[in-house]
Design a protein around this motif. Structure first.
Motif, mmCIF file in Angstrom:
data_model
loop_
_atom_site.group_PDB
_atom_site.id
_atom_site.type_symbol
_atom_site.label_atom_id
_atom_site.label_comp_id
_atom_site.label_asym_id
_atom_site.label_seq_id
_atom_site.Cartn_x
_atom_site.Cartn_y
_atom_site.Cartn_z
ATOM 1 N N SER A 34 -40.564 15.406 18.467
ATOM 2 C CA SER A 34 -40.802 15.231 19.896
ATOM 3 C C SER A 34 -40.226 13.911 20.391
ATOM 4 O O SER A 34 -40.296 12.894 19.706
ATOM 5 N N GLN A 35 -39.685 13.924 21.600
ATOM 6 C CA GLN A 35 -39.238 12.668 22.207
ATOM 7 C C GLN A 35 -40.422 11.756 22.501
ATOM 8 O O GLN A 35 -40.240 10.556 22.726
ATOM 9 N N LYS A 81 -40.736 5.482 23.727
ATOM 10 C CA LYS A 81 -39.561 5.534 24.597
ATOM 11 C C LYS A 81 -39.135 4.162 25.128
ATOM 12 O O LYS A 81 -38.913 3.993 26.321
ATOM 13 N N VAL A 94 -35.759 7.524 22.101
ATOM 14 C CA VAL A 94 -36.784 8.565 22.118
ATOM 15 C C VAL A 94 -37.143 8.889 20.673
ATOM 16 O O VAL A 94 -36.407 8.585 19.738
ATOM 17 N N GLY A 95 -38.304 9.502 20.475
ATOM 18 C CA GLY A 95 -38.721 9.837 19.123
ATOM 19 C C GLY A 95 -39.010 8.623 18.274
ATOM 20 O O GLY A 95 -38.678 8.586 17.086
ATOM 21 N N HIS A 119 -34.836 8.850 17.322
ATOM 22 C CA HIS A 119 -33.871 9.944 17.253
ATOM 23 C C HIS A 119 -32.446 9.409 17.354
ATOM 24 O O HIS A 119 -32.215 8.305 17.882
ATOM 25 N N GLU A 176 -30.600 11.048 22.827
ATOM 26 C CA GLU A 176 -31.535 11.786 23.675
ATOM 27 C C GLU A 176 -31.371 13.301 23.559
ATOM 28 O O GLU A 176 -32.169 14.054 24.115
ATOM 29 N N ILE A 181 -31.820 14.975 17.245
ATOM 30 C CA ILE A 181 -32.837 14.263 16.461
ATOM 31 C C ILE A 181 -32.206 13.532 15.279
ATOM 32 O O ILE A 181 -32.490 12.356 15.032
#
Length: 317
Positions: free
Chosen positions: A222-223, A250, A255-256, A277, A280, A283
């Motif tokens: 998940s972000q 974030k 992200v992640g 990640h 964006e 992953i």
């Protein structure tokens, strides 16, 4: 007049860009390649930084640095699957130097293991090739040695989604005292409800008599993967999460963000290493990042914080 105003705007744009450039050095340094490690861990030993993490299919890699900015990858794996229980999914290694030996705590085949070496480069070998806790899946094992020398192991169990437990270890730092198994935290805050039920990747430090646990919540895919904090005054006591969690989620363009570990740098300052990640959209492969951490007084109580500005370690050319 309009031309002068236009030039001023352009100058201001590049000044702002340069101020924010430290969080993405691969964009500002031509040809720079980020360190592609997930679940990263950094150890300082004999004035050299060692980084370990999730990446290789057949074991655990090790990288070294003198300044936390540029890193070199060792030619050989620190741990090879031939010397370990399991043959896949070598995740989340942490390495500690205790009594003249290096101990690597890691997961293999979704079971937690520990291997030993005489050098931080390895080769690490699991003396008895079996999980630390047999009969169930457990991952993300993290060693904590208290002020009185008592060793504890924090780790994830799969009995309520993923949730974090602790147990005392025997003096060999390998054997769990199963009678001491104790639950710490599970999914309980709104920000952790993205999907699925995940509290994982515990890392514990002690400051002024209080235990501070950083952990990650939400799926790593998940972000909204992020880092929270819980505290306790006794290891086997009640762990209380910060009401304003997450501490990091974030930051900037990342992200992640999660699965972190704290360490002291050469100046004695607290820092935190974590992954995010690839970008964006994608992953994998996940990348390693470093940010400053510390404690500040809030209403007379020391509170752990993580700075949102981060550094992107890169490979040496």
């Amino acid at each position: 007049m309009k031309k002068d105003w236009y030039l001023l705007c352009i100058c201001m744009f590049f000044i702002i860009l340069s101020c924010n450039g430290t969080d993405k050095p691969e964009e500002t340094i031509p040809g720079a390649v980020p360190v592609r490690l997930a679940d990263p861990f950094i150890m300082l030993h004999d004035d050299v930084y060692y980084a370990y993490g999730t990446n290789a299919d057949d074991g655990i890699e090790v990288y070294t640095s003198d300044d936390l900015k540029e890193w070199g990858k060792a030619p050989e794996l620190a741990l090879h699957k031939d010397n370990s229980y399991g043959d896949k999914w070598f995740w989340a290694p942490e390495v500690y130097y205790v009594n003249g030996k290096f101990y690597m705590y890691y997961s293999a085949d979704e079971h937690m293991c520990v291997a030993v070496a005489d050098s931080p480069f390895g080769p690490f070998r699991q003396l008895v090739q079996k999980p630390m806790l047999e009969g169930e899946k457990t991952i993300d094992n993290s060693l904590f040695i208290d002020d009185d020398g008592t060793p504890y192991l924090f780790f994830d169990r799969f009995n309520d989604g993923l949730n974090i437990w602790v147990a005392e270890l025997e003096d060999d730092l390998m054997t769990i005292k199963t009678e001491t198994l104790h639950p710490c935290i599970h999914v309980s805050q709104e920000w952790e409800q993205v999907w699925p039920r995940v509290n994982e990747g515990a890392f514990v430090v002690k400051h002024n008599g209080v235990y501070y646990m950083t952990y990650s919540a939400n799926s790593y895919e998940s972000q909204f993967y992020g880092i929270g904090c819980a505290t306790a005054t006794e290891i086997f006591g009640e762990w209380t999460k910060y009401p304003d969690n997450p501490l990091l989620q974030k930051p900037g363009k990342l992200v992640g963000v999660g699965h972190s570990a704290m360490f002291r740098d050469k100046q004695g300052d607290l820092q935190i290493v974590f992954h995010a990640h690839n970008d964006e959209v994608n992953i994998h492969p996940r990348k390693m990042y470093i940010a400053k951490a510390g404690f500040k007084k809030v209403e007379g109580v020391d509170k752990l914080y993580i700075e949102e500005q981060y550094e992107t370690p890169v490979l040496r050319k």
